[in-house]
Design a protein around this motif. Structure first.
Motif, PDB file in Angstrom:
ATOM      1  N   TRP A   1     -11.379  -3.058   3.170  1.00 52.10           N
ATOM      2  CA  TRP A   1     -11.073  -2.913   1.751  1.00 52.10           C
ATOM      3  C   TRP A   1     -12.305  -3.287   0.943  1.00 52.10           C
ATOM      4  CZ3 TRP A   1      -7.667  -4.027   5.446  1.00 52.10           C
ATOM      5  CH2 TRP A   1      -6.391  -3.474   5.375  1.00 52.10           C
ATOM      6  N   LEU A   2     -12.514  -2.575  -0.148  1.00 48.66           N
ATOM      7  CA  LEU A   2     -13.612  -2.922  -1.034  1.00 48.66           C
ATOM      8  C   LEU A   2     -13.271  -4.226  -1.749  1.00 48.66           C
ATOM      9  CD1 LEU A   2     -14.485   0.539  -2.595  1.00 48.66           C
ATOM     10  CD2 LEU A   2     -15.686  -0.681  -0.774  1.00 48.66           C
ATOM     11  N   GLU A   3     -14.184  -5.168  -1.678  1.00 48.33           N
ATOM     12  CA  GLU A   3     -13.950  -6.469  -2.290  1.00 48.33           C
ATOM     13  C   GLU A   3     -13.664  -6.320  -3.785  1.00 48.33           C
ATOM     14  OE1 GLU A   3     -15.988 -10.842  -2.107  1.00 48.33           O
ATOM     15  OE2 GLU A   3     -17.343  -9.143  -2.382  1.00 48.33           O
ATOM     16  N   SER A   4     -14.357  -5.408  -4.441  1.00 49.32           N
ATOM     17  CA  SER A   4     -14.163  -5.207  -5.881  1.00 49.32           C
ATOM     18  C   SER A   4     -12.736  -4.768  -6.196  1.00 49.32           C
ATOM     19  CB  SER A   4     -15.159  -4.184  -6.422  1.00 49.32           C
ATOM     20  OG  SER A   4     -14.990  -2.934  -5.770  1.00 49.32           O
ATOM     21  N   GLU A   5     -12.128  -3.958  -5.341  1.00 50.36           N
ATOM     22  CA  GLU A   5     -10.751  -3.517  -5.560  1.00 50.36           C
ATOM     23  C   GLU A   5      -9.758  -4.645  -5.325  1.00 50.36           C
ATOM     24  OE1 GLU A   5     -10.162   0.025  -3.224  1.00 50.36           O
ATOM     25  OE2 GLU A   5     -11.406   1.221  -4.575  1.00 50.36           O
TER      26      GLU A   5
ATOM     27  N   MET B   1       0.844  -1.203   0.000  1.00 47.05           N
ATOM     28  CA  MET B   1       0.000   0.000   0.000  1.00 47.05           C
ATOM     29  C   MET B   1       0.876   1.248   0.000  1.00 47.05           C
ATOM     30  SD  MET B   1      -3.226  -0.941   2.532  1.00 47.05           S
ATOM     31  CE  MET B   1      -2.598   0.201   3.679  1.00 47.05           C
ATOM     32  N   ALA B   2       1.930   1.249   0.795  1.00 46.06           N
ATOM     33  CA  ALA B   2       2.822   2.403   0.881  1.00 46.06           C
ATOM     34  C   ALA B   2       3.508   2.685  -0.450  1.00 46.06           C
ATOM     35  CB  ALA B   2       3.860   2.178   1.977  1.00 46.06           C
ATOM     36  N   LYS B   3       3.740   1.633  -1.229  1.00 42.33           N
ATOM     37  CA  LYS B   3       4.372   1.774  -2.539  1.00 42.33           C
ATOM     38  C   LYS B   3       3.362   2.044  -3.653  1.00 42.33           C
ATOM     39  CE  LYS B   3       8.225  -1.359  -1.577  1.00 42.33           C
ATOM     40  NZ  LYS B   3       8.837  -2.649  -1.964  1.00 42.33           N
ATOM     41  N   GLY B   4       2.066   2.055  -3.311  1.00 41.37           N
ATOM     42  CA  GLY B   4       1.030   2.260  -4.319  1.00 41.37           C
ATOM     43  C   GLY B   4       0.757   1.023  -5.156  1.00 41.37           C
ATOM     44  N   GLU B   5       1.098  -0.147  -4.624  1.00 38.05           N
ATOM     45  CA  GLU B   5       0.954  -1.407  -5.348  1.00 38.05           C
ATOM     46  C   GLU B   5      -0.217  -2.257  -4.847  1.00 38.05           C
ATOM     47  OE1 GLU B   5       4.725  -3.299  -4.779  1.00 38.05           O
ATOM     48  OE2 GLU B   5       5.796  -1.820  -6.006  1.00 38.05           O
ATOM     49  N   PHE B   6      -1.015  -1.698  -3.962  1.00 40.84           N
ATOM     50  CA  PHE B   6      -2.129  -2.447  -3.384  1.00 40.84           C
ATOM     51  C   PHE B   6      -3.223  -1.456  -3.031  1.00 40.84           C
ATOM     52  CE2 PHE B   6      -4.386  -5.005  -0.198  1.00 40.84           C
ATOM     53  CZ  PHE B   6      -4.377  -6.243  -0.819  1.00 40.84           C
ATOM     54  N   PRO B   7      -4.490  -1.860  -3.170  1.00 42.51           N
ATOM     55  CA  PRO B   7      -5.590  -0.940  -2.847  1.00 42.51           C
ATOM     56  C   PRO B   7      -5.515  -0.438  -1.406  1.00 42.51           C
ATOM     57  CG  PRO B   7      -6.421  -2.930  -3.918  1.00 42.51           C
ATOM     58  CD  PRO B   7      -4.976  -3.161  -3.625  1.00 42.51           C
ATOM     59  N   LYS B   8      -5.860   0.810  -1.226  1.00 46.16           N
ATOM     60  CA  LYS B   8      -5.890   1.388   0.118  1.00 46.16           C
ATOM     61  C   LYS B   8      -7.247   1.114   0.754  1.00 46.16           C
ATOM     62  CE  LYS B   8      -2.385   4.740  -0.690  1.00 46.16           C
ATOM     63  NZ  LYS B   8      -1.815   5.978  -0.336  1.00 46.16           N
ATOM     64  N   PRO B   9      -7.273   0.973   2.071  1.00 47.05           N
ATOM     65  CA  PRO B   9      -8.532   0.692   2.764  1.00 47.05           C
ATOM     66  C   PRO B   9      -9.383   1.948   2.906  1.00 47.05           C
ATOM     67  CG  PRO B   9      -6.770   0.904   4.353  1.00 47.05           C
ATOM     68  CD  PRO B   9      -6.134   1.009   2.991  1.00 47.05           C
ATOM     69  N   ILE B  10     -10.627   1.722   3.244  1.00 48.46           N
ATOM     70  CA  ILE B  10     -11.526   2.820   3.588  1.00 48.46           C
ATOM     71  C   ILE B  10     -11.717   2.805   5.099  1.00 48.46           C
ATOM     72  CG2 ILE B  10     -12.696   2.926   1.359  1.00 48.46           C
ATOM     73  CD1 ILE B  10     -14.975   1.278   2.591  1.00 48.46           C
ATOM     74  N   LYS B  11     -11.863   3.962   5.673  1.00 46.92           N
ATOM     75  CA  LYS B  11     -12.050   4.072   7.119  1.00 46.92           C
ATOM     76  C   LYS B  11     -13.509   3.750   7.445  1.00 46.92           C
ATOM     77  CE  LYS B  11     -10.618   7.018  10.852  1.00 46.92           C
ATOM     78  NZ  LYS B  11      -9.288   6.671  11.235  1.00 46.92           N
ATOM     79  N   LEU B  12     -13.706   2.799   8.343  1.00 51.78           N
ATOM     80  CA  LEU B  12     -15.046   2.384   8.744  1.00 51.78           C
ATOM     81  C   LEU B  12     -15.471   3.055  10.042  1.00 51.78           C
ATOM     82  CD1 LEU B  12     -14.704  -1.419   7.964  1.00 51.78           C
ATOM     83  CD2 LEU B  12     -15.729   0.353   6.524  1.00 51.78           C
ATOM     84  N   SER B  13     -14.517   3.261  10.914  1.00 53.08           N
ATOM     85  CA  SER B  13     -14.763   3.949  12.177  1.00 53.08           C
ATOM     86  C   SER B  13     -13.426   4.503  12.658  1.00 53.08           C
ATOM     87  CB  SER B  13     -15.369   2.993  13.212  1.00 53.08           C
ATOM     88  OG  SER B  13     -14.402   2.053  13.644  1.00 53.08           O
TER      89      SER B  13
ATOM     90  N   GLN C   1      -6.263  -8.820  -7.809  1.00 50.13           N
ATOM     91  CA  GLN C   1      -5.967 -10.219  -8.104  1.00 50.13           C
ATOM     92  C   GLN C   1      -5.949 -10.460  -9.616  1.00 50.13           C
ATOM     93  OE1 GLN C   1      -9.213 -11.816  -5.789  1.00 50.13           O
ATOM     94  NE2 GLN C   1      -7.790 -12.704  -4.298  1.00 50.13           N
ATOM     95  N   LYS C   2      -6.931  -9.918 -10.322  1.00 48.27           N
ATOM     96  CA  LYS C   2      -6.996 -10.088 -11.773  1.00 48.27           C
ATOM     97  C   LYS C   2      -5.774  -9.470 -12.452  1.00 48.27           C
ATOM     98  CE  LYS C   2     -11.993 -10.459 -12.260  1.00 48.27           C
ATOM     99  NZ  LYS C   2     -13.223  -9.856 -12.812  1.00 48.27           N
ATOM    100  N   ALA C   3      -5.328  -8.326 -11.963  1.00 49.37           N
ATOM    101  CA  ALA C   3      -4.135  -7.687 -12.523  1.00 49.37           C
ATOM    102  C   ALA C   3      -2.906  -8.558 -12.316  1.00 49.37           C
ATOM    103  CB  ALA C   3      -3.931  -6.307 -11.905  1.00 49.37           C
ATOM    104  N   ARG C   4      -2.800  -9.207 -11.164  1.00 42.68           N
ATOM    105  CA  ARG C   4      -1.663 -10.102 -10.913  1.00 42.68           C
ATOM    106  C   ARG C   4      -1.703 -11.284 -11.883  1.00 42.68           C
ATOM    107  NH1 ARG C   4      -1.643  -6.360  -8.581  1.00 42.68           N
ATOM    108  NH2 ARG C   4      -0.302  -5.883 -10.294  1.00 42.68           N
ATOM    109  N   ILE C   5      -2.896 -11.809 -12.144  1.00 40.45           N
ATOM    110  CA  ILE C   5      -3.036 -12.934 -13.068  1.00 40.45           C
ATOM    111  C   ILE C   5      -2.657 -12.498 -14.478  1.00 40.45           C
ATOM    112  CG2 ILE C   5      -4.697 -14.511 -14.159  1.00 40.45           C
ATOM    113  CD1 ILE C   5      -6.179 -14.466 -11.373  1.00 40.45           C
ATOM    114  N   GLN C   6      -3.119 -11.332 -14.892  1.00 42.70           N
ATOM    115  CA  GLN C   6      -2.769 -10.815 -16.221  1.00 42.70           C
ATOM    116  C   GLN C   6      -1.268 -10.602 -16.335  1.00 42.70           C
ATOM    117  OE1 GLN C   6      -5.206  -7.320 -16.614  1.00 42.70           O
ATOM    118  NE2 GLN C   6      -6.932  -8.471 -17.458  1.00 42.70           N
ATOM    119  N   GLN C   7      -0.664 -10.075 -15.285  1.00 44.45           N
ATOM    120  CA  GLN C   7       0.779  -9.862 -15.290  1.00 44.45           C
ATOM    121  C   GLN C   7       1.526 -11.184 -15.433  1.00 44.45           C
ATOM    122  OE1 GLN C   7       2.358  -8.302 -11.586  1.00 44.45           O
ATOM    123  NE2 GLN C   7       3.779  -7.011 -12.707  1.00 44.45           N
TER     124      GLN C   7
END
Length: 64
Positions: free
Chosen positions: A43-47, A25-37, A52-58
């Motif tokens: 994390w949004l499941e869709s992200e 996340m710090a490197k911008g290589e993973f989705p950032k979480p959303i604050k819930l409280s 995961q799909k991007a890793r498979i394509q890579q």
């Protein structure tokens, strides 16, 4: 409506440990979480699925 995954679920879905998730996340290589409280995030499941799909394509790219 989108599903929100907590850290344990993200770890299970990605196979990554907590430290690697936060490092990526710090490197911008993973989705950032959303604050819930004040003390929880998710994390949004869709992200996570898109990541995961991007890793498979890579993986499946054929070198030129």
């Amino acid at each position: 409506m989108q599903n929100v995954l907590r850290r344990n679920d993200v770890e299970k879905a990605t196979g990554l440990p907590r430290s690697t998730i936060y490092e990526k996340m710090a490197k911008g290589e993973f989705p950032k979480p959303i604050k819930l409280s004040a003390k929880s995030v998710g994390w949004l499941e869709s992200e996570i699925i898109a990541w995961q799909k991007a890793r498979i394509q890579q993986r499946d790219r054929v070198p030129a």
